[in-house]
Structure formats: structure tokens, C-alpha cells
Write a protein that holds these residues in place. Sequence first.
Motif, short mmCIF file in Angstrom:
data_model
loop_
_atom_site.label_atom_id
_atom_site.label_comp_id
_atom_site.label_asym_id
_atom_site.label_seq_id
_atom_site.Cartn_x
_atom_site.Cartn_y
_atom_site.Cartn_z
N VAL A 16 0.86 -1.18 0.00
CA VAL A 16 0.00 0.00 0.00
C VAL A 16 0.90 1.23 0.00
O VAL A 16 1.71 1.40 0.90
CB VAL A 16 -0.95 0.02 1.21
CG1 VAL A 16 -1.78 1.30 1.22
CG2 VAL A 16 -1.85 -1.20 1.20
N ARG A 20 -2.95 3.54 -2.59
CA ARG A 20 -3.18 2.52 -3.61
C ARG A 20 -2.61 1.18 -3.13
O ARG A 20 -1.54 1.14 -2.54
CB ARG A 20 -2.51 2.90 -4.93
CG ARG A 20 -3.20 4.08 -5.58
CD ARG A 20 -2.50 4.47 -6.85
NE ARG A 20 -3.29 5.43 -7.58
CZ ARG A 20 -3.42 5.43 -8.89
NH1 ARG A 20 -2.80 4.55 -9.63
NH2 ARG A 20 -4.17 6.34 -9.48
N LEU A 21 -3.34 0.11 -3.41
CA LEU A 21 -2.91 -1.23 -3.05
C LEU A 21 -2.47 -1.94 -4.33
O LEU A 21 -3.23 -2.01 -5.29
CB LEU A 21 -4.06 -1.99 -2.40
CG LEU A 21 -3.73 -3.37 -1.88
CD1 LEU A 21 -4.54 -3.64 -0.63
CD2 LEU A 21 -3.97 -4.45 -2.92
N TYR A 22 -1.23 -2.44 -4.32
CA TYR A 22 -0.67 -3.14 -5.47
C TYR A 22 -0.46 -4.60 -5.09
O TYR A 22 0.00 -4.91 -3.99
CB TYR A 22 0.69 -2.55 -5.87
CG TYR A 22 0.63 -1.09 -6.22
CD1 TYR A 22 0.23 -0.67 -7.49
CD2 TYR A 22 0.96 -0.11 -5.29
CE1 TYR A 22 0.17 0.67 -7.81
CE2 TYR A 22 0.91 1.23 -5.60
CZ TYR A 22 0.52 1.62 -6.86
OH TYR A 22 0.45 2.95 -7.18
N CYS A 33 -3.92 -2.92 -9.33
CA CYS A 33 -3.87 -1.74 -8.47
C CYS A 33 -5.29 -1.42 -8.05
O CYS A 33 -6.18 -1.28 -8.90
CB CYS A 33 -3.26 -0.56 -9.23
SG CYS A 33 -3.29 0.99 -8.30
N ASP A 35 -7.86 0.94 -5.30
CA ASP A 35 -7.98 2.04 -4.35
C ASP A 35 -7.99 1.40 -2.97
O ASP A 35 -8.86 0.57 -2.67
CB ASP A 35 -9.26 2.83 -4.61
CG ASP A 35 -9.42 3.99 -3.66
OD1 ASP A 35 -9.60 3.74 -2.44
OD2 ASP A 35 -9.39 5.14 -4.12
N ALA A 36 -7.03 1.73 -2.12
CA ALA A 36 -6.89 1.07 -0.82
C ALA A 36 -8.07 1.36 0.11
O ALA A 36 -8.34 0.58 1.01
CB ALA A 36 -5.59 1.48 -0.15
#
Length: 166
Positions: A16, A20-22, A33, A35-36
Motif C-alpha cells: 500500500v 493505492r494497493l498493489y 492496483c 484504491d486502498a
Amino acid sequence: SLGPRPDADFMSTPLVVNGRLYSTAGFRRDAVCLDAGTGELLWMHTYDEGERLGSRGGPGLGLGYWTDGTNERVVYVTRGYSMFSLDARTGLPDPAFGTNGMVDLRLDDDQVIDPHRGVIGLHAPPLVVRDTVVAGAAPTIYAKGYVRGFDVRTGKGKWIFDTVPL
């Protein structure tokens, strides 16, 4: 479920960064990707490897992240043992990295490796240390196990370390 069949073996350590979470996900080991905060899918990078196989399946356990303060990149390794550098904001391959954003990890490996047979692969995220991407290999009886360093901006090989001689 991302890809051609349900994925009941999801194992990845997401990153994170800036909301953004990858992660890597799905049978094909795509990079995603989200949206966290909301979980909305912002982008997904998938690569059709055709008949090319790797020696390690599964979701790849994650990816690496790099920034110089202006540019942001995520780096991941496909099931077929190709490494991609993607713009972390858009998911588009970085044209300055390798060939169109990809480095074929079966090439320039100090050994001849069949481009299609599943004789080598990686089931781990690449590690980014300063300006170097470190990628390992899961050896088989057909391929040596190397750990290699690549320039994070260009994808050019910097060094190679032979861990398990064949």
C-alpha cells in the motif's frame, strides 16, 4: 476471480503506497492496483505468454515498488519468468525498461534456457533495493538457480550470483 478460471490459491503480500494497493493476483499472475480505501480496481496488467510455462505456478506472492520522488514503478515477474516494470499510476509498461517494459529473465542468464518449457521460474516478488531490482530463480534439474540484479530504470543486468551450481 481474475483470469480463465477461479483462483483458490491466492497468496500475495500487497503493498500500500499513497492510498493505492498493489498486488499480483489470479491464475495468470496479473498485476493489479486497487484504491486502498474503496477496493475499486484502478488498473490491471496482464500479459499473454502463449505456450510459455514457468516452473512455479501460483500468484507470485507480490511485487516490488520503486520511486525516485517523481516517477513511481511497480515490478513483477510473470508465471513464464518475464519481468515487467509498470507505471504505478497507470499500469502501463515503462518503455525505458527492457523491451517495451519487459525483461525476459530466460535471456542473458549465463546458461541456455528453453523459451517455452517450464524449466525455470520464480514464485516470489522481486526485491527493489535503491536502484536495483533483485530477481531470483526457482531452479530445476534443467536450469541453475541464479540471483540477478537489474537497473530499475533500464532493466539492464548489473550482476549475477550463482547460488546452486548445476
